[in-house]
Design an enzyme around this catalytic site. Structure first.
Site, short mmCIF file in Angstrom:
data_model
loop_
_atom_site.label_atom_id
_atom_site.label_comp_id
_atom_site.label_asym_id
_atom_site.label_seq_id
_atom_site.Cartn_x
_atom_site.Cartn_y
_atom_site.Cartn_z
N ASN A 1 -5.56 -6.59 2.82
CA ASN A 1 -6.03 -6.20 4.16
C ASN A 1 -7.21 -7.09 4.56
O ASN A 1 -8.04 -7.43 3.72
CB ASN A 1 -6.47 -4.75 4.16
CG ASN A 1 -5.49 -3.86 3.43
OD1 ASN A 1 -5.27 -4.05 2.23
ND2 ASN A 1 -4.89 -2.94 4.12
N GLU B 1 0.82 -1.19 0.00
CA GLU B 1 0.00 0.00 0.00
C GLU B 1 0.86 1.24 0.00
O GLU B 1 1.83 1.32 0.73
CB GLU B 1 -0.85 0.04 1.26
CG GLU B 1 -2.08 -0.74 1.05
CD GLU B 1 -2.42 -1.48 2.30
OE1 GLU B 1 -1.98 -1.04 3.38
OE2 GLU B 1 -3.11 -2.48 2.18
N HIS C 1 -2.27 -6.74 11.40
CA HIS C 1 -3.22 -7.72 10.85
C HIS C 1 -3.08 -9.10 11.49
O HIS C 1 -2.80 -10.07 10.78
CB HIS C 1 -3.02 -7.86 9.34
CG HIS C 1 -3.24 -6.60 8.55
ND1 HIS C 1 -2.82 -6.45 7.25
CD2 HIS C 1 -3.87 -5.44 8.88
CE1 HIS C 1 -3.17 -5.25 6.80
NE2 HIS C 1 -3.80 -4.61 7.77
P1 FAD Z 1 -11.31 -6.81 16.39
O1 FAD Z 1 -11.77 -5.79 15.42
O2 FAD Z 1 -9.92 -6.72 16.90
O3 FAD Z 1 -12.33 -6.76 17.62
C1 FAD Z 1 -12.14 -7.49 18.79
C2 FAD Z 1 -12.73 -6.71 19.97
O4 FAD Z 1 -12.79 -7.56 21.11
C3 FAD Z 1 -11.92 -5.49 20.36
O5 FAD Z 1 -12.76 -4.36 20.41
C4 FAD Z 1 -11.36 -5.86 21.74
O6 FAD Z 1 -11.21 -4.74 22.59
C5 FAD Z 1 -12.40 -6.83 22.26
N1 FAD Z 1 -11.90 -7.79 23.24
C6 FAD Z 1 -10.76 -8.51 23.20
N2 FAD Z 1 -10.66 -9.33 24.25
C7 FAD Z 1 -11.77 -9.14 25.00
C8 FAD Z 1 -12.25 -9.70 26.22
N3 FAD Z 1 -11.56 -10.66 26.87
N4 FAD Z 1 -13.43 -9.24 26.72
C9 FAD Z 1 -14.14 -8.27 26.06
N5 FAD Z 1 -13.73 -7.72 24.90
C10 FAD Z 1 -12.57 -8.16 24.37
N6 FAD Z 1 -7.67 -4.08 8.15
C11 FAD Z 1 -8.14 -3.81 6.90
O7 FAD Z 1 -8.80 -4.65 6.30
N7 FAD Z 1 -7.88 -2.59 6.32
C12 FAD Z 1 -7.14 -1.63 6.93
O8 FAD Z 1 -6.96 -0.53 6.38
C13 FAD Z 1 -6.60 -1.91 8.22
N8 FAD Z 1 -5.80 -1.01 8.85
C14 FAD Z 1 -5.40 -1.27 10.15
C15 FAD Z 1 -4.68 -0.30 10.84
C16 FAD Z 1 -4.35 -0.51 12.18
C17 FAD Z 1 -3.56 0.51 12.92
C18 FAD Z 1 -4.77 -1.70 12.83
C19 FAD Z 1 -4.45 -1.94 14.27
C20 FAD Z 1 -5.48 -2.66 12.14
C21 FAD Z 1 -5.80 -2.47 10.80
N9 FAD Z 1 -6.53 -3.42 10.09
C22 FAD Z 1 -6.94 -3.15 8.82
C23 FAD Z 1 -6.88 -4.72 10.69
C24 FAD Z 1 -8.33 -4.82 11.12
O9 FAD Z 1 -8.69 -3.71 11.90
C25 FAD Z 1 -8.51 -6.13 11.90
O10 FAD Z 1 -8.18 -7.20 11.04
C26 FAD Z 1 -9.93 -6.33 12.39
O11 FAD Z 1 -10.33 -5.28 13.24
C27 FAD Z 1 -10.09 -7.65 13.11
O12 FAD Z 1 -11.47 -7.88 13.33
P2 FAD Z 1 -11.97 -8.90 14.42
O13 FAD Z 1 -13.45 -8.92 14.36
O14 FAD Z 1 -11.25 -10.18 14.28
O15 FAD Z 1 -11.48 -8.29 15.84
#
Ligand code: FAD
Length: 497
Positions: A476, A353, A438
């Site tokens: 991503n 990117e 990621h």
């Molecule tokens: P998450 O979105 O991580 O959600 C998990 C949630 O569970 C969190 O809110 C956390 O606080 C909560 N949690 C964890 N443990 C507990 C617990 N024990 N009790 C209660 N709550 C809990 N991806 C893209 O596709 N495009 C992008 O441009 C991109 N840019 C990124 C930039 C950054 C800086 C970061 C950090 C990530 C980026 N990503 C991007 C990655 C993307 O955000 C993640 O892949 C995605 O959010 C993961 O989704 P998920 O549903 O697996 O979990």
């Protein structure tokens, strides 16, 4: 409340959790979502909900006393600074060989990420999720996810003319002169809002360097999309600043879920136990993996299978910068939302990117986040001595990613007569190879779970987040996490409820 009974409890409010909550609620099921991070719905003393990347404050990091910026140096000087310990938005979670960045709060990673919403090329999907029917994904679930997330693409004519994407146009020129395919990358940012930012008619967000610590305007996080829809059903309750610490079979059926209520300095203010008929693990790749590994090892869920904790990857993330000649300025005003990339996946295993460096000054730097086909996979395991979950990722495992990224940037540097920046990640350090944005895997689909995320040893327990994906999505990840969650929850609602 302590002692309550709920039909469905969702751990986490990121992509997987938000999809599960919305679809369960639409099917008539009452859902309670538990989120360890804050609600992010109340402005701070400056009138803004989120702080700026240039001025990190108490809102920026999850329980740290010093910032840990991914780009931690500039011109050879460290840029991190002290901050008050607070339940801030970005967690820089440190394991032995890697720092894993994650969003904390209602909306999970959607609060902090770049919003780049990329569907993998179909030819690559077999390697991303080998046990999933590609026709169904590309015919039904990817389109459903893209619609639900509000994905859009930049207007190419505006891209060609706006000052805030000069850095991306330089990126395009250099990619094309070296013969690499240049692609526009869709995003969930409201592109019309960004045009108005550039025109000066609305408050700036992407154009004010807002990104890593949240966007106050323009970005459609899950709070504006799936979670807004879920709340509108009237069947979804969300408890922020609540952290799940245990899940175990309950005497009268269902599962006893232990939850700690947190204060904003991370102190535990109350402990509650609720009983849930169904529990959806949506705590993210790291959060879900840590919980499951701990629950298996400590005897709460001993029959979880041996695949739990395995198959974790970093999506091959590696960063680098290039120093351009003075005749290739990248612009003092840079949109914090990336919109394009260089695709060398098939030939070199890298998708890069063109990323912003929104410092507010001219740097003559091009900056890139590469996603590479890194083959290494790590494992989470329980450390009884520390009472914590370890990850056995080795720092040296980034070398294949560096080699793959070099297939793009060595060639561009040779063609342009330019060099790598050596001042962005340390003193004379080219590669940002200490981190990932990621995290993927740890409870891999069709291994730790069945082919729809069921933890089959425990009926009513499901995994529905990035931990299902075996370490790499070739682009991503959040569109794939969302689409897989849409696929799995549809099956679960049809057959298990
Ligand atoms: P998450 O979105 O991580 O959600 C998990 C949630 O569970 C969190 O809110 C956390 O606080 C909560 N949690 C964890 N443990 C507990 C617990 N024990 N009790 C209660 N709550 C809990 N991806 C893209 O596709 N495009 C992008 O441009 C991109 N840019 C990124 C930039 C950054 C800086 C970061 C950090 C990530 C980026 N990503 C991007 C990655 C993307 O955000 C993640 O892949 C995605 O959010 C993961 O989704 P998920 O549903 O697996 O979990």
């Amino acid at each position: 409340a302590d002692g309550a009974r709920v039909p469905a409890l969702v751990i986490g409010t990121g992509y997987g959790g938000s999809v599960a909550a919305l679809r369960l609620a639409q099917a008539g099921v009452d859902v309670h979502m538990i989120e360890m991070g804050m609600a992010w719905d109340t402005p701070g003393p400056d009138g803004k909900i989120f702080c700026n990347t240039r001025e990190p404050d108490y809102r920026s990091y999850w329980l740290r006393t010093r910032t840990k910026a991914p780009l931690n140096y500039f011109l050879g000087f460290p840029i991190d600074r002290n901050i008050p310990r607070h339940t801030g938005i970005l967690d820089a979670e440190e394991f032995g060989g890697i720092t894993v960045y994650q969003g904390r709060g209602v909306g999970g990673g959607s609060l902090v990420n770049g919003g780049m919403a990329v569907t993998p090329k179909r030819e690559n999907f077999g390697a991303v999720l080998p046990s999933v029917n590609a026709d169904e994904m590309y015919g039904v679930y990817y389109p459903r996810a893209n619609a639900g997330l509000g994905v859009g693409t930049i207007d190419p004519a505006w891209f060609d003319s706006t000052a805030c994407y000069q850095y991306a146009r330089v990126g395009r020129k250099h990619a094309q002169r070296s013969g690499f395919p240049f692609v526009f990358v869709p995003d969930v940012y409201d592109w019309d809002y960004m045009k108005q930012e550039a025109a000066g008619t609305v408050t700036r967000s992407a154009l004010a360097g807002e990104i890593l610590y949240g966007n106050n305007h323009g970005k459609k996080s899950l709070q504006q999309t799936y979670l807004a829809q879920a709340r509108a059903t009237g069947r979804v309750a969300i408890s922020p600043l609540h952290k799940v610490t245990s899940v175990a079979p309950a005497a009268g059926g269902g599962y006893a879920v232990v939850i700690e209520q947190l204060g904003t300095t991370g102190d535990v203010t109350a402990t509650k136990t609720v009983t849930a008929d169904r529990v959806f693990f949506a705590a993210g790749s790291v959060g879900t993996s840590k919980l499951l590994v701990m629950l298996k090892a400590t005897g709460a869920l001993p029959n979880l299978n041996d695949e739990v904790g395995r198959g974790w990857g970093d999506n091959g993330n590696v960063m680098c910068g290039r120093a351009n000649h003075m005749w290739d300025p990248t612009g003092a005003l840079q949109s914090a939302i990336p919109c394009c990339g260089i695709d060398n996946w098939a030939a070199g295993g890298a998708f890069a990117e063109v990323a912003p460096l929104p410092t507010g000054i001219e740097t003559y730097a091009s900056f890139y986040l590469s996603i590479t086909n890194n083959p290494h996979r790590a494992r989470f395991s329980w450390n009884a001595a520390t009472g914590k979950v370890d990850l056995d990722w080795q720092a040296s495992w980034k070398q294949p990613s560096i080699d793959m990224a070099k297939t793009i940037f060595d060639k561009i540097n040779a063609k342009e007569g330019t060099i790598y920046r050596t001042d962005l990640f340390g003193v004379y350090k080219i590669w940002g190879d200490h981190l990932t944005y990621h995290p993927l895997g740890g409870a891999v689909l069709n291994k730790a779970t069945d082919n729809y995320g069921r933890l089959t040893a425990y009926p009513g327990l499901y995994v529905i987040d990035g931990s299902l994906i075996p370490g790499n999505t070739s682009v991503n990840p959040f569109v794939t996490i969302t689409a897989l969650a849409e696929r799995n929850i549809e099956k679960i609602i049809a057959t298990d409820l």
